[in-house]
Design a protein around this motif. Sequence first.
Motif, PDB file in Angstrom:
ATOM      1  N   TYR A 139      -9.859   8.026   9.061  1.00  0.00           N
ATOM      2  CA  TYR A 139      -9.802   9.179   8.151  1.00  0.00           C
ATOM      3  C   TYR A 139      -9.749   8.723   6.693  1.00  0.00           C
ATOM      4  CZ  TYR A 139      -8.049  13.298   5.750  1.00  0.00           C
ATOM      5  OH  TYR A 139      -7.893  14.326   4.856  1.00  0.00           O
ATOM      6  N   TRP A 140      -8.850   7.770   6.397  1.00  0.00           N
ATOM      7  CA  TRP A 140      -8.695   7.330   4.997  1.00  0.00           C
ATOM      8  C   TRP A 140      -9.957   6.613   4.522  1.00  0.00           C
ATOM      9  CZ3 TRP A 140      -5.429  10.404   3.173  1.00  0.00           C
ATOM     10  CH2 TRP A 140      -4.227  10.701   3.823  1.00  0.00           C
ATOM     11  N   LYS A 141     -10.652   5.966   5.455  1.00  0.00           N
ATOM     12  CA  LYS A 141     -11.886   5.256   5.111  1.00  0.00           C
ATOM     13  C   LYS A 141     -12.959   6.207   4.575  1.00  0.00           C
ATOM     14  CE  LYS A 141     -14.600   1.711   7.403  1.00  0.00           C
ATOM     15  NZ  LYS A 141     -14.867   1.128   8.707  1.00  0.00           N
ATOM     16  N   ASN A 148      -6.377  16.254  -5.935  1.00  0.00           N
ATOM     17  CA  ASN A 148      -5.025  16.058  -5.392  1.00  0.00           C
ATOM     18  C   ASN A 148      -4.371  17.404  -5.043  1.00  0.00           C
ATOM     19  OD1 ASN A 148      -2.701  14.799  -4.547  1.00  0.00           O
ATOM     20  ND2 ASN A 148      -2.495  13.532  -6.375  1.00  0.00           N
ATOM     21  N   TYR A 149      -3.183  17.318  -4.397  1.00  0.00           N
ATOM     22  CA  TYR A 149      -2.425  18.517  -4.064  1.00  0.00           C
ATOM     23  C   TYR A 149      -2.188  19.327  -5.320  1.00  0.00           C
ATOM     24  CZ  TYR A 149      -1.446  16.227   0.381  1.00  0.00           C
ATOM     25  OH  TYR A 149      -1.571  15.616   1.600  1.00  0.00           O
ATOM     26  N   GLN A 150      -2.229  20.663  -5.131  1.00  0.00           N
ATOM     27  CA  GLN A 150      -1.949  21.550  -6.258  1.00  0.00           C
ATOM     28  C   GLN A 150      -0.929  22.592  -5.816  1.00  0.00           C
ATOM     29  OE1 GLN A 150      -5.904  22.810  -7.018  1.00  0.00           O
ATOM     30  NE2 GLN A 150      -6.437  20.923  -8.083  1.00  0.00           N
ATOM     31  N   ILE A 210       6.815   6.762   1.905  1.00  0.00           N
ATOM     32  CA  ILE A 210       6.620   6.438   3.334  1.00  0.00           C
ATOM     33  C   ILE A 210       5.460   7.262   3.905  1.00  0.00           C
ATOM     34  CG2 ILE A 210       7.710   6.539   5.622  1.00  0.00           C
ATOM     35  CD1 ILE A 210       9.287   4.670   3.939  1.00  0.00           C
ATOM     36  N   GLY A 211       4.507   6.614   4.559  1.00  0.00           N
ATOM     37  CA  GLY A 211       3.326   7.327   5.095  1.00  0.00           C
ATOM     38  C   GLY A 211       2.481   7.814   3.942  1.00  0.00           C
ATOM     39  N   THR A 212       2.182   6.905   3.038  1.00  0.00           N
ATOM     40  CA  THR A 212       1.578   7.259   1.739  1.00  0.00           C
ATOM     41  C   THR A 212       0.117   7.701   1.835  1.00  0.00           C
ATOM     42  OG1 THR A 212       1.410   6.426  -0.536  1.00  0.00           O
ATOM     43  CG2 THR A 212       0.828   4.873   1.200  1.00  0.00           C
ATOM     44  N   ILE A 227       3.795   2.709   1.524  1.00  0.00           N
ATOM     45  CA  ILE A 227       3.525   1.990   2.785  1.00  0.00           C
ATOM     46  C   ILE A 227       2.915   2.972   3.787  1.00  0.00           C
ATOM     47  CG2 ILE A 227       5.434   0.372   2.442  1.00  0.00           C
ATOM     48  CD1 ILE A 227       5.782   2.632   5.374  1.00  0.00           C
ATOM     49  N   ASP A 228       2.127   2.430   4.704  1.00  0.00           N
ATOM     50  CA  ASP A 228       1.527   3.280   5.740  1.00  0.00           C
ATOM     51  C   ASP A 228       1.170   2.406   6.947  1.00  0.00           C
ATOM     52  OD1 ASP A 228       0.038   6.311   5.496  1.00  0.00           O
ATOM     53  OD2 ASP A 228      -0.537   5.036   7.191  1.00  0.00           O
ATOM     54  N   SER A 229       1.273   2.998   8.137  1.00  0.00           N
ATOM     55  CA  SER A 229       0.940   2.231   9.346  1.00  0.00           C
ATOM     56  C   SER A 229      -0.571   2.093   9.519  1.00  0.00           C
ATOM     57  CB  SER A 229       1.556   2.892  10.580  1.00  0.00           C
ATOM     58  OG  SER A 229       1.161   4.237  10.644  1.00  0.00           O
ATOM     59  N   LYS A 275       4.909  -0.189   9.160  1.00  0.00           N
ATOM     60  CA  LYS A 275       5.521   0.998   9.760  1.00  0.00           C
ATOM     61  C   LYS A 275       6.863   1.327   9.108  1.00  0.00           C
ATOM     62  CE  LYS A 275       4.283   1.887  14.078  1.00  0.00           C
ATOM     63  NZ  LYS A 275       4.600   1.976  15.495  1.00  0.00           N
ATOM     64  N   ALA A 276       7.131   2.627   9.039  1.00  0.00           N
ATOM     65  CA  ALA A 276       8.401   3.088   8.456  1.00  0.00           C
ATOM     66  C   ALA A 276       9.593   2.532   9.223  1.00  0.00           C
ATOM     67  CB  ALA A 276       8.439   4.613   8.495  1.00  0.00           C
ATOM     68  N   GLU A 277       9.371   2.186  10.489  1.00  0.00           N
ATOM     69  CA  GLU A 277      10.460   1.713  11.340  1.00  0.00           C
ATOM     70  C   GLU A 277      10.893   0.292  11.007  1.00  0.00           C
ATOM     71  OE1 GLU A 277       7.677   3.197  12.222  1.00  0.00           O
ATOM     72  OE2 GLU A 277       7.980   4.593  13.882  1.00  0.00           O
ATOM     73  N   SER A 278      10.050  -0.451  10.272  1.00  0.00           N
ATOM     74  CA  SER A 278      10.389  -1.842   9.956  1.00  0.00           C
ATOM     75  C   SER A 278       9.766  -2.192   8.598  1.00  0.00           C
ATOM     76  CB  SER A 278       9.833  -2.728  11.082  1.00  0.00           C
ATOM     77  OG  SER A 278      10.005  -4.063  10.753  1.00  0.00           O
ATOM     78  N   SER A 285       8.619  11.059   0.894  1.00  0.00           N
ATOM     79  CA  SER A 285       7.599  11.110   1.939  1.00  0.00           C
ATOM     80  C   SER A 285       7.067  12.529   2.018  1.00  0.00           C
ATOM     81  CB  SER A 285       8.184  10.705   3.288  1.00  0.00           C
ATOM     82  OG  SER A 285       7.145  10.672   4.252  1.00  0.00           O
ATOM     83  N   GLN A 286       5.780  12.644   2.132  1.00  0.00           N
ATOM     84  CA  GLN A 286       5.180  13.968   2.335  1.00  0.00           C
ATOM     85  C   GLN A 286       4.289  13.907   3.568  1.00  0.00           C
ATOM     86  OE1 GLN A 286       3.540  17.027  -0.516  1.00  0.00           O
ATOM     87  NE2 GLN A 286       1.734  15.756  -0.161  1.00  0.00           N
ATOM     88  N   PHE A 287       4.632  14.693   4.565  1.00  0.00           N
ATOM     89  CA  PHE A 287       3.872  14.735   5.824  1.00  0.00           C
ATOM     90  C   PHE A 287       3.661  13.312   6.346  1.00  0.00           C
ATOM     91  CE2 PHE A 287       1.774  18.546   3.540  1.00  0.00           C
ATOM     92  CZ  PHE A 287       2.785  19.403   3.934  1.00  0.00           C
ATOM     93  N   GLY A 288       4.706  12.483   6.255  1.00  0.00           N
ATOM     94  CA  GLY A 288       4.572  11.079   6.657  1.00  0.00           C
ATOM     95  C   GLY A 288       5.687  10.627   7.587  1.00  0.00           C
TER      96      GLY A 288
END
Length: 301
Positions: free
Chosen positions: A8-10, A24-26, A49-51, A72-74, A96-99, A112-115
């Motif tokens: 998706y990001w690609k 961007n978000y508005q 987190i989950g940028t 950061i993002d997984s 990952k947010a976990e580590s 974090s937004q939706f992350g």
Amino acid sequence: MSDYWSQYWKQGHLTSFGEEIKGNYQGLLADTWKAFFKNNDDTASILDIGTGNGALLALARDVYKNSCLVGIDSATLSITQELAVDSKITFYSNIKAESLPFDDAKFDVGVSQFGIEYSNLTLAIPELSRVLKSGAKFQFVLHDNQSSIVKPNNLILEAAHELNAQEGALTRMERMIQEIGLHGDSSTGAEIERVKLNQSLGELVAKNRQGIWGTNFPAFLKYVMSKNWGAERRLEMLSLFKKELLGQVERLTDLIDASLTESKYQQLTDLCADSSLEISEFALLNENDNIIARKVNGFKK
Ligand SMILES: C[S@@+](CC[C@H](N)C(=O)[O-])C[C@H]1O[C@@H](n2cnc3c(N)ncnc32)[C@H](O)[C@@H]1O
């Protein structure tokens, strides 16, 4: 979780709303973040987190003129040149947010937004707390199970499961194509299968019109059957549609699992309390009478 976020990001999106949002978000989301950012020192170091492709840090960098901004993002990210050359911002893919690969007490602000809700909160919340300084502020904007973002996707997911069911519309479409291929368009076998398919689709539309249209199946069926293709070509297209539908089911299942129900919110508040993160504010974000997200903020004790 498969690697659909990297794919998706690609494609070059800045936000997780694809073509729906240009730039961007508005509106309320952007205003919520600007209000939070401006309450912090402009030299604060900030962790997102989950940028994703950095939509939130793109908003933050206008406020935090002299900061160190970290996302950061997984997934494997595909940051635009404009953000990539900004020396204030560092992005870490496949983290990952976990580590988190950061020292204890490194950041003044965590966002974090939706992350973060996609992560294992039992690990991610203590981990975020570990890398925040004492007194650091945090804010999350989270998917809510009843939001106008998540609810329509719930309907699409239900419809996708029904299409995929053992004697569902996809199986019926396959049988109809095979009958037409073997015995012709006006054969009795083809007519029987056509009636069964129409009946199945009619029931789905009556039960969940929005969801079934969201899967794109009615338009796909019309397209495939309106052209004079042979059975082989039609079956190939059906197989491709099934594959895409499975991808859609995976994405939507993750979204719905991530979104906050009352019990997931309770789990989050308990984890925050156990990790010295004091929640100061909880609010539902409403736009035009629709819930769009949940906002949670506070500070590390
Ligand atoms: C809906 S997108 C949001 C992206 C961005 N924050 C935004 O608002 O546009 C969710 C992101 O969370 C990331 N993600 C999912 N699970 C994660 C985890 N355990 N740790 C870090 N990031 C994760 C996904 O890869 C994806 O980029």
